[in-house]
Write a protein that holds these residues in place. Structure first.
Motif, PDB file in Angstrom:
ATOM      1  N   ILE A  82       0.842  -1.197   0.000  1.00  0.00           N
ATOM      2  CA  ILE A  82       0.000   0.000   0.000  1.00  0.00           C
ATOM      3  C   ILE A  82       0.879   1.248   0.000  1.00  0.00           C
ATOM      4  O   ILE A  82       2.066   1.181   0.337  1.00  0.00           O
ATOM      5  CB  ILE A  82      -0.962   0.007   1.219  1.00  0.00           C
ATOM      6  CG1 ILE A  82      -0.182  -0.134   2.527  1.00  0.00           C
ATOM      7  CG2 ILE A  82      -1.994  -1.106   1.100  1.00  0.00           C
ATOM      8  CD1 ILE A  82      -1.044  -0.092   3.788  1.00  0.00           C
ATOM      9  N   LEU A  83       0.292   2.354  -0.384  1.00  0.00           N
ATOM     10  CA  LEU A  83       1.000   3.629  -0.377  1.00  0.00           C
ATOM     11  C   LEU A  83       0.960   4.209   1.040  1.00  0.00           C
ATOM     12  O   LEU A  83       0.058   3.897   1.817  1.00  0.00           O
ATOM     13  CB  LEU A  83       0.347   4.594  -1.363  1.00  0.00           C
ATOM     14  CG  LEU A  83       0.417   4.173  -2.834  1.00  0.00           C
ATOM     15  CD1 LEU A  83      -0.385   5.138  -3.706  1.00  0.00           C
ATOM     16  CD2 LEU A  83       1.863   4.099  -3.316  1.00  0.00           C
ATOM     17  N   PRO A  84       1.919   5.061   1.404  1.00  0.00           N
ATOM     18  CA  PRO A  84       1.889   5.693   2.722  1.00  0.00           C
ATOM     19  C   PRO A  84       0.609   6.502   2.892  1.00  0.00           C
ATOM     20  O   PRO A  84       0.066   7.037   1.926  1.00  0.00           O
ATOM     21  CB  PRO A  84       3.111   6.609   2.713  1.00  0.00           C
ATOM     22  CG  PRO A  84       3.965   6.132   1.596  1.00  0.00           C
ATOM     23  CD  PRO A  84       3.061   5.470   0.602  1.00  0.00           C
ATOM     24  N   GLY A  85       0.112   6.577   4.132  1.00  0.00           N
ATOM     25  CA  GLY A  85      -1.079   7.362   4.402  1.00  0.00           C
ATOM     26  C   GLY A  85      -1.975   6.730   5.450  1.00  0.00           C
ATOM     27  O   GLY A  85      -1.579   5.809   6.174  1.00  0.00           O
ATOM     28  N   ASP A  86      -3.203   7.243   5.516  1.00  0.00           N
ATOM     29  CA  ASP A  86      -4.190   6.765   6.482  1.00  0.00           C
ATOM     30  C   ASP A  86      -5.034   5.667   5.856  1.00  0.00           C
ATOM     31  O   ASP A  86      -5.459   5.788   4.703  1.00  0.00           O
ATOM     32  CB  ASP A  86      -5.093   7.921   6.929  1.00  0.00           C
ATOM     33  CG  ASP A  86      -4.316   9.000   7.672  1.00  0.00           C
ATOM     34  OD1 ASP A  86      -3.444   8.635   8.479  1.00  0.00           O
ATOM     35  OD2 ASP A  86      -4.578  10.197   7.446  1.00  0.00           O
ATOM     36  N   TYR A  87      -5.295   4.618   6.645  1.00  0.00           N
ATOM     37  CA  TYR A  87      -6.070   3.480   6.153  1.00  0.00           C
ATOM     38  C   TYR A  87      -7.132   3.073   7.157  1.00  0.00           C
ATOM     39  O   TYR A  87      -6.930   3.145   8.373  1.00  0.00           O
ATOM     40  CB  TYR A  87      -5.157   2.278   5.843  1.00  0.00           C
ATOM     41  CG  TYR A  87      -4.401   2.488   4.565  1.00  0.00           C
ATOM     42  CD1 TYR A  87      -4.905   2.041   3.358  1.00  0.00           C
ATOM     43  CD2 TYR A  87      -3.200   3.178   4.558  1.00  0.00           C
ATOM     44  CE1 TYR A  87      -4.235   2.259   2.175  1.00  0.00           C
ATOM     45  CE2 TYR A  87      -2.519   3.407   3.387  1.00  0.00           C
ATOM     46  CZ  TYR A  87      -3.040   2.948   2.192  1.00  0.00           C
ATOM     47  OH  TYR A  87      -2.375   3.181   1.019  1.00  0.00           O
ATOM     48  N   HIS A  88      -8.243   2.657   6.607  1.00  0.00           N
ATOM     49  CA  HIS A  88      -9.379   2.149   7.379  1.00  0.00           C
ATOM     50  C   HIS A  88      -9.485   0.653   7.076  1.00  0.00           C
ATOM     51  O   HIS A  88      -9.689   0.268   5.934  1.00  0.00           O
ATOM     52  CB  HIS A  88     -10.652   2.886   6.950  1.00  0.00           C
ATOM     53  CG  HIS A  88     -11.898   2.304   7.498  1.00  0.00           C
ATOM     54  ND1 HIS A  88     -12.329   2.560   8.771  1.00  0.00           N
ATOM     55  CD2 HIS A  88     -12.800   1.463   6.955  1.00  0.00           C
ATOM     56  CE1 HIS A  88     -13.453   1.897   8.979  1.00  0.00           C
ATOM     57  NE2 HIS A  88     -13.754   1.216   7.888  1.00  0.00           N
ATOM     58  N   LEU A  89      -9.296  -0.193   8.109  1.00  0.00           N
ATOM     59  CA  LEU A  89      -9.370  -1.637   7.947  1.00  0.00           C
ATOM     60  C   LEU A  89     -10.616  -2.170   8.648  1.00  0.00           C
ATOM     61  O   LEU A  89     -10.962  -1.714   9.729  1.00  0.00           O
ATOM     62  CB  LEU A  89      -8.153  -2.332   8.561  1.00  0.00           C
ATOM     63  CG  LEU A  89      -6.768  -1.854   8.149  1.00  0.00           C
ATOM     64  CD1 LEU A  89      -5.707  -2.594   8.946  1.00  0.00           C
ATOM     65  CD2 LEU A  89      -6.550  -2.065   6.684  1.00  0.00           C
ATOM     66  N   ASN A 119     -17.852  -7.458  12.732  1.00  0.00           N
ATOM     67  CA  ASN A 119     -16.603  -6.952  12.185  1.00  0.00           C
ATOM     68  C   ASN A 119     -16.230  -5.669  12.912  1.00  0.00           C
ATOM     69  O   ASN A 119     -17.102  -4.928  13.360  1.00  0.00           O
ATOM     70  CB  ASN A 119     -16.739  -6.688  10.689  1.00  0.00           C
ATOM     71  CG  ASN A 119     -16.951  -7.960   9.903  1.00  0.00           C
ATOM     72  OD1 ASN A 119     -16.634  -9.050  10.365  1.00  0.00           O
ATOM     73  ND2 ASN A 119     -17.481  -7.826   8.711  1.00  0.00           N
ATOM     74  N   VAL A 120     -14.949  -5.395  13.008  1.00  0.00           N
ATOM     75  CA  VAL A 120     -14.447  -4.235  13.746  1.00  0.00           C
ATOM     76  C   VAL A 120     -13.705  -3.331  12.775  1.00  0.00           C
ATOM     77  O   VAL A 120     -12.917  -3.804  11.948  1.00  0.00           O
ATOM     78  CB  VAL A 120     -13.507  -4.701  14.888  1.00  0.00           C
ATOM     79  CG1 VAL A 120     -12.830  -3.525  15.547  1.00  0.00           C
ATOM     80  CG2 VAL A 120     -14.281  -5.527  15.903  1.00  0.00           C
ATOM     81  N   ASP A 121     -13.955  -2.037  12.873  1.00  0.00           N
ATOM     82  CA  ASP A 121     -13.273  -1.045  12.046  1.00  0.00           C
ATOM     83  C   ASP A 121     -12.135  -0.426  12.849  1.00  0.00           C
ATOM     84  O   ASP A 121     -12.336   0.027  13.976  1.00  0.00           O
ATOM     85  CB  ASP A 121     -14.240   0.050  11.603  1.00  0.00           C
ATOM     86  CG  ASP A 121     -15.346  -0.486  10.713  1.00  0.00           C
ATOM     87  OD1 ASP A 121     -15.072  -1.403   9.915  1.00  0.00           O
ATOM     88  OD2 ASP A 121     -16.492  -0.004  10.821  1.00  0.00           O
ATOM     89  N   ILE A 122     -10.934  -0.429  12.252  1.00  0.00           N
ATOM     90  CA  ILE A 122      -9.781   0.208  12.877  1.00  0.00           C
ATOM     91  C   ILE A 122      -9.128   1.139  11.863  1.00  0.00           C
ATOM     92  O   ILE A 122      -9.287   0.965  10.661  1.00  0.00           O
ATOM     93  CB  ILE A 122      -8.747  -0.831  13.397  1.00  0.00           C
ATOM     94  CG1 ILE A 122      -8.240  -1.740  12.268  1.00  0.00           C
ATOM     95  CG2 ILE A 122      -9.342  -1.662  14.532  1.00  0.00           C
ATOM     96  CD1 ILE A 122      -7.136  -2.707  12.686  1.00  0.00           C
ATOM     97  N   SER A 123      -8.405   2.136  12.364  1.00  0.00           N
ATOM     98  CA  SER A 123      -7.715   3.086  11.490  1.00  0.00           C
ATOM     99  C   SER A 123      -6.246   3.142  11.862  1.00  0.00           C
ATOM    100  O   SER A 123      -5.899   3.166  13.048  1.00  0.00           O
ATOM    101  CB  SER A 123      -8.329   4.481  11.625  1.00  0.00           C
ATOM    102  OG  SER A 123      -9.660   4.465  11.177  1.00  0.00           O
TER     103      SER A 123
END
Length: 183
Positions: A82-89, A119-123
């Motif tokens: 992935i590219l650098p940055g903020d992600y929502h998993l 399911n759980v959302d994490i950032s």
């Protein structure tokens, strides 16, 4: 010139066939897939981040809403570039356990499966050149689990969220087959 003995040839062929068969079986095991989740040409590893999930108890269901390229519910045992940055998993948990039951003159094991109720959302925020392990920890006695992300490059935990509830279901036992009678 002496003729080769058939016995030696058959040993050689047996060893060769066994080796080929073992290599084939090893290649059929669960292998780690690598997917690039960015558009454009392949970038060098110092310009991307790696998100690793071994799929043992925690599974990645989606990354920024993007599902598995194979069309499955989870990515499984995977490395995601992935590219650098903020992600929502979006992640989920699935594990197995057993406990031993001790009777007066015997003991046996009872097996359980544990799944996250939702399911759980994490950032997370990722940096170029870093490798991040998506993992979990759990407490089956309390029926809870935590989502954990470790930056393996800097050797530190960057996220630990939870506890989240688990649904524990008894899946069976080996009472008849594994009774051990004591005197």
């Amino acid at each position: 010139m002496p003729r080769p003995k058939c016995k030696n040839i058959s040993r050689f062929l047996s060893a060769l066939i066994a080796t080929v068969f073992m290599v084939y079986l090893a290649s059929c095991g669960p292998s780690k897939k690598t997917y690039s989740l960015y558009k454009g040409p392949e970038l060098p590893s110092n310009e991307t981040a790696r998100l690793v999930c071994k799929g043992e108890t925690i599974q990645i269901n989606s990354v920024n809403g993007q599902k598995s390229p194979q069309g499955k519910d989870t990515f499984g045992n995977v490395t995601l570039e992935i590219l650098p940055g903020d992600y929502h998993l979006t992640v989920s948990f699935s594990g197995n356990s057993w406990t031993t039951v001790f009777g007066e003159s015997y003991n046996y094991q009872v097996f359980f499966t544990h799944n996250s109720l939702q399911n759980v959302d994490i950032s997370i925020k990722v940096e170029a050149g870093h490798r991040y392990l998506v993992t979990s920890n759990h407490d089956y006695e309390k029926s809870t689990w935590n989502a954990v992300v470790k930056d393996e490059t800097d050797d530190k935990t960057i996220l630990e969220e939870g506890p989240y509830p688990l649904n524990s279901i008894r899946t069976g036992d080996n009472q008849e087959a594994s009774r051990v009678y004591r005197n």
